[in-house]
Write an enzyme that holds these catalytic residues in place. Structure first.
Site, PDB file in Angstrom:
ATOM      1  N   CYS A  63      17.113  45.690   9.060  1.00 33.29           N
ATOM      2  CA  CYS A  63      16.322  45.389   7.872  1.00 33.29           C
ATOM      3  C   CYS A  63      17.179  45.663   6.631  1.00 33.29           C
ATOM      4  CB  CYS A  63      15.066  46.245   7.848  1.00 33.29           C
ATOM      5  SG  CYS A  63      14.125  46.051   6.318  1.00 33.29           S
ATOM      6  N   GLU A  80       0.842  -1.206   0.000  1.00 34.97           N
ATOM      7  CA  GLU A  80       0.000   0.000   0.000  1.00 34.97           C
ATOM      8  C   GLU A  80       0.872   1.249   0.000  1.00 34.97           C
ATOM      9  OE1 GLU A  80      -2.270  -0.273   3.620  1.00 34.97           O
ATOM     10  OE2 GLU A  80      -2.781  -2.373   3.194  1.00 34.97           O
ATOM     11  N   CYS A 112       8.780  50.890   5.391  1.00 35.04           N
ATOM     12  CA  CYS A 112       9.681  49.956   4.723  1.00 35.04           C
ATOM     13  C   CYS A 112       9.044  49.530   3.397  1.00 35.04           C
ATOM     14  CB  CYS A 112       9.891  48.773   5.660  1.00 35.04           C
ATOM     15  SG  CYS A 112      10.965  47.503   5.016  1.00 35.04           S
ATOM     16  N   CYS A 138      10.950  43.202  10.628  1.00 36.14           N
ATOM     17  CA  CYS A 138      11.278  44.619  10.539  1.00 36.14           C
ATOM     18  C   CYS A 138      10.056  45.367  11.079  1.00 36.14           C
ATOM     19  CB  CYS A 138      11.532  45.017   9.086  1.00 36.14           C
ATOM     20  SG  CYS A 138      11.519  46.813   8.886  1.00 36.14           S
ATOM     21  N   TYR A 198      -6.654  -0.220   7.754  1.00 35.24           N
ATOM     22  CA  TYR A 198      -6.539  -1.325   8.704  1.00 35.24           C
ATOM     23  C   TYR A 198      -7.816  -1.413   9.521  1.00 35.24           C
ATOM     24  CZ  TYR A 198      -4.230  -4.238  12.292  1.00 35.24           C
ATOM     25  OH  TYR A 198      -3.883  -5.238  13.141  1.00 35.24           O
ATOM     26  N   CYS A 229      15.329  48.851   4.774  1.00 33.32           N
ATOM     27  CA  CYS A 229      15.219  50.202   5.332  1.00 33.32           C
ATOM     28  C   CYS A 229      16.203  50.462   6.477  1.00 33.32           C
ATOM     29  CB  CYS A 229      13.780  50.472   5.789  1.00 33.32           C
ATOM     30  SG  CYS A 229      13.306  49.514   7.220  1.00 33.32           S
ATOM     31  N   ASP A 243       1.265  10.267   4.038  1.00 32.72           N
ATOM     32  CA  ASP A 243       2.017  11.116   4.950  1.00 32.72           C
ATOM     33  C   ASP A 243       1.079  12.132   5.587  1.00 32.72           C
ATOM     34  OD1 ASP A 243       4.144  12.054   6.290  1.00 32.72           O
ATOM     35  OD2 ASP A 243       5.129  13.013   4.578  1.00 32.72           O
ATOM     36  N   LYS A 247       2.179   4.599   1.641  1.00 32.67           N
ATOM     37  CA  LYS A 247       2.288   5.081   3.016  1.00 32.67           C
ATOM     38  C   LYS A 247       1.900   6.557   2.987  1.00 32.67           C
ATOM     39  CE  LYS A 247       5.410   5.030   6.983  1.00 32.67           C
ATOM     40  NZ  LYS A 247       5.109   6.366   7.452  1.00 32.67           N
ATOM     41  N   LYS A 276      10.710   3.387   3.231  1.00 32.45           N
ATOM     42  CA  LYS A 276      10.747   4.848   3.063  1.00 32.45           C
ATOM     43  C   LYS A 276      11.425   5.232   1.754  1.00 32.45           C
ATOM     44  CE  LYS A 276      10.344   7.216   6.752  1.00 32.45           C
ATOM     45  NZ  LYS A 276       9.283   8.008   7.357  1.00 32.45           N
TER      46      LYS A 276
HETATM   47  S1  IVH Z   1      -0.538   0.149   8.845  1.00 36.88           S
HETATM   48  C1  IVH Z   1      -0.634  -2.144  12.727  1.00 36.88           C
HETATM   49  N1  IVH Z   1      -0.734   1.269   6.489  1.00 36.88           N
HETATM   50  O1  IVH Z   1       2.580   5.126   9.069  1.00 36.88           O
HETATM   51  C2  IVH Z   1      -0.673  -1.426  11.407  1.00 36.88           C
HETATM   52  N2  IVH Z   1       0.164   2.576   8.273  1.00 36.88           N
HETATM   53  O2  IVH Z   1       5.211   4.866  10.286  1.00 36.88           O
HETATM   54  C3  IVH Z   1      -0.355  -0.015  11.552  1.00 36.88           C
HETATM   55  N3  IVH Z   1       0.696   4.885   7.657  1.00 36.88           N
HETATM   56  O3  IVH Z   1       1.437   4.714  12.362  1.00 36.88           O
HETATM   57  C4  IVH Z   1      -0.281   0.848  10.430  1.00 36.88           C
HETATM   58  N4  IVH Z   1       0.079   4.749   5.549  1.00 36.88           N
HETATM   59  O4  IVH Z   1       0.138   6.326  10.775  1.00 36.88           O
HETATM   60  C5  IVH Z   1      -0.354   1.434   7.775  1.00 36.88           C
HETATM   61  N5  IVH Z   1      -1.013   2.139   4.352  1.00 36.88           N
HETATM   62  C6  IVH Z   1      -0.631   2.306   5.623  1.00 36.88           C
HETATM   63  C7  IVH Z   1      -0.132   3.529   6.115  1.00 36.88           C
HETATM   64  C8  IVH Z   1       0.268   3.620   7.449  1.00 36.88           C
HETATM   65  C9  IVH Z   1       0.550   5.552   6.505  1.00 36.88           C
HETATM   66  C10 IVH Z   1       1.251   5.499   8.888  1.00 36.88           C
HETATM   67  C11 IVH Z   1       0.540   5.121  10.163  1.00 36.88           C
HETATM   68  C12 IVH Z   1       1.605   4.458  11.005  1.00 36.88           C
HETATM   69  C13 IVH Z   1       2.846   5.060  10.435  1.00 36.88           C
HETATM   70  C14 IVH Z   1       4.067   4.221  10.738  1.00 36.88           C
END
Ligand code: IVH
Length: 668
Positions: free
Chosen positions: A406, A113, A430, A424, A226, A409, A117, A115, A312
């Site tokens: 500054c 999946e 200014c 400033c 989840y 000015c 942010d 991740k 990452k």
């Molecule tokens: S699974 C027990 N899936 O990343 C399972 N987390 O660095 C827990 N996060 O705390 C998380 N995308 O806030 C999961 N597709 C994804 C995610 C994800 C972002 C975040 C989540 C977690 C953090 C860990």
């Protein structure tokens, strides 16, 4: 309509609106047009206001947020919110794969999946209704942000279908898409608020907003990834999330299941490039064992599951020479250090300048002119300097000393306590601050003067034709026509546009004045509460605080603004020019409420809240948003907020019902 018909209509409206929310915010495939949607929503609001006996916390009308200022209750998580172990390369992932295969056998399946942010959230569903939303907190206890989360339109308040478990939790990530992030930051900069550094901070900050109304306006979104609960009817994570999607949850379409780590790695490679096209930030991928009994076999450590890891992405980073540093002064006087770099290619563009944030950042990284510095494009749009290659530091280099005056000015800079930025203080003298104020004055959300671009304003200023925004109204067409690149026709158009702006509504003028921390929304609220510039200028600190959205910082800034001799003269000039310094007069029906500040809370049966608000002003009174010692009455309906009631009782504010109110104004 009979009682039965009303109830049926309310239920029908709720269902249609929620279905459309799902189509619009989750499936990205609207079924009805915006106007029709607004019409249905407003019909539902009216019916609910007139029939408070059908109040339902899961109604789509409850997504708009409220003006109740909440401090967050802390609650324990039923299941702990774990984090994930990080991996950074193919080797780390092979090790994870080897561990899984050793414990589970060769035919492990993985779900891969994005991740997201943002900031993690846990949603509780009880019999298909969203009952609670908690932040991660420390993983054991989180903040109850239910009211705020309810404003996120892609989060289902009620589930679709009927085959969902009685009780379970959904975990996911609240994110702020790029479009919302950029809009929010430009609004913040306009009113002199520090912009958020990235969408993640903006999402987290927004979830902790005290007023859910503000949250509702900020355009958050939420992906779910989840499901947790006791005895859930699933054997596979992938199948579970697919089912969750049917119940109405926003589950990413980019979730995929693979039979080998090799395919997972290919998919990661694909997203490493492709993610730049997504309308929101991702900082990696998450790889999970698909089979749920297998997940249980692997178990968890104290911090993270052993059946999942995060991968990452590397932020693209290059090294280049720091040639020099410029200091830019903005409209509010904030001074920003900017690095001039030897041009270098980074993520598809040539970078010559990068942000250095502030004096602290420079000191922490010990950045010096002449250094080889690392530059990254992270979640932020502008590249930033993230570090120094000390091995390449020239011998003669000296630590950088932040400027004390500054750069424009020469005024000594100030650094307010608790702030990272230098300012400033010479706001009336200014150049970038003076020009910036004029640019803001004419901008679209303010006086909306078409044809007055930044360059023209700078030219007019530099030629001494205007000193401040009030001078715009004495510009003559010959003066404009004499400017470079300005023809007769465009000068005529510009003069008429300036002319027309005299009739801009009062709240636009109030925003255009550029009072620090007074954004467009606050300006509207102030215009409603005071009705004229004179009344606002005369308002006391306490009277200002009684207005919705106005806290001590804003109130203080308004008081300072009207105290300044420069501003007093500016306002006199504006009045002379004939701009609207008061709201179009609504006809006063009586002065029976003159001098009174009334706060409304709850739902009513005889009129809607909006109608009561209008009645208060029509009879000479003021609407207050929160109960304070300046409140005359608390007009209380059903389901009134307990915080308001308590506050009123503490302060001895009289609580009245709608009958008494209507009697007072003679409108029974
Ligand atoms: S699974 C027990 N899936 O990343 C399972 N987390 O660095 C827990 N996060 O705390 C998380 N995308 O806030 C999961 N597709 C994804 C995610 C994800 C972002 C975040 C989540 C977690 C953090 C860990």
């Amino acid at each position: 309509m009979s009682e039965k018909d009303i109830k049926a209509r309310i239920e029908w409206l709720r269902e249609v609106i929620e279905r459309e929310n799902h189509h619009y915010y989750v499936l990205n495939d609207p079924e009805i047009d915006d106007r029709e949607y607004d019409r249905l929503l407003s019909e539902l609001k009216t019916l609910e206001e007139q029939n408070p006996q059908y109040f339902d916390p899961a109604s789509p009308t409850q997504r708009v947020g409220s003006d109740i200022v909440s401090s967050f209750e802390q609650r324990a998580h039923r299941y702990p919110m774990l984090s994930l172990a990080n991996t950074y390369n193919a080797e780390d992932l092979s090790e994870f794969d080897a561990r899984c295969r050793k414990e589970l056998g060769e035919d492990v399946k993985y779900v891969c999946e994005l991740k997201f942010d943002g900031t993690a959230i846990s949603l509780t569903y009880d019999k298909g209704v969203l009952t609670q939303a908690l932040t991660r907190g420390d993983g054991t206890v989180g903040d109850d942000v239910t009211a705020n989360v309810k404003t996120i339109k892609s989060v289902p308040l009620k589930l679709k279908g009927s085959d969902y478990p009685d009780f379970f939790e959904m975990r996911g990530e609240v994110i702020m898409p790029h479009a919302s992030f950029e809009r929010l930051n430009s609004e913040r900069e306009q009113i002199g608020e520090q912009p958020f550094a990235n969408p993640r901070n903006a999402a987290a900050g927004t979830l902790k907003q005290q007023m859910s109304q503000v949250v509702a306006e900020r355009g958050l979104d939420c992906f779910l990834y989840y499901i947790v609960g006791d005895n859930l009817p699933f054997v596979s994570h992938f199948d579970a999330l697919t089912k969750c999607r049917e119940w109405g949850f926003k589950v990413s379409e980019h979730m995929k299941r693979f039979g080998s780590m090799r395919e997972v790695l290919e998919y990661i490679d694909f997203w490493d490039k492709e993610r730049k096209k997504l309308p929101y930030d991702t900082d990696g991928m998450v790889i999970k064992v698909d089979d749920l009994p297998e997940q249980r076999r692997m178990g968890t450590t104290a911090k993270a599951p052993r059946w999942a890891v995060a991968y990452k992405f590397k932020a693209e980073r290059v090294a280049t020479r720091l040639e020099s540093i410029d200091y830019q002064v903005g409209r509010t006087g904030a001074v920003t250090p900017v690095a001039n770099l030897s041009p270098v290619r980074l993520a598809g563009t040539t970078v010559k300048r990068a942000s250095l944030h502030n004096a602290d950042q420079i000191a922490i990284l010990d950045i010096r002119v002449g250094d080889m510095v690392y530059v990254e494009k992270g979640g932020e749009i502008i590249p930033k300097v993230v570090g120094v290659d000390l091995s390449q530091r020239p011998e003669e280099s000296k630590p950088l000393v932040f400027i004390e005056r500054c750069p424009v000015c020469g005024t000594p800079l100030v650094r307010p306590e608790g702030e990272a930025r230098h300012y400033c203080p010479n706001s009336d003298g200014c150049r970038p601050q003076k020009v910036g104020k004029i640019i803001h004055f004419v901008s679209r959300g303010a006086m909306n003067i078409d044809g007055l671009g930044d360059e023209i304003i700078e030219m007019l200023y530099d030629k001494g034709l205007i000193e401040d925004y009030a001078d715009l109204y004495s510009l003559r067409r010959e003066q404009l026509a004499a400017l470079d690149r300005m023809g007769e026709r465009s000068s005529d158009l510009l003069v008429s546009a300036i002319e027309a702006s005299r009739n801009a509504p009062f709240h636009k003028l109030l925003f255009a004045l550029g009072i620090r921390f007074v954004g467009a929304t606050t300006a509207s609220k102030l215009a409603d509460a005071f009705g004229s510039l004179d009344a606002l200028a005369a308002a006391s600190f306490e009277e200002l605080l009684a207005v919705e959205e106005v806290g001590e910082k804003i109130a203080g800034s308004i008081i300072d603004f009207f105290k300044s001799q420069h501003n007093i003269e500016l306002i006199a000039k504006l009045k002379e020019a004939g701009v609207q310094t008061s709201a179009a007069k609504k006809e006063l029906r009586s002065d029976r409420l003159a001098g009174m500040t009334i706060v409304i809370s709850g739902t009513f049966s005889r009129h809607s809240r909006e109608e009561y608000k209008d009645m208060i002003t029509a009879h000479g009174g003021k609407n207050g948003s929160s109960v304070s010692k300046n409140t005359t009455w608390l007009l209380a309906g059903d389901n009134m907020g307990p915080a308001k009631l308590k506050k009123a009782e503490q302060l001895g504010v009289e609580i009245i019902d709608e009958e008494r109110f209507l009697e007072t104004i003679g409108e029974e």
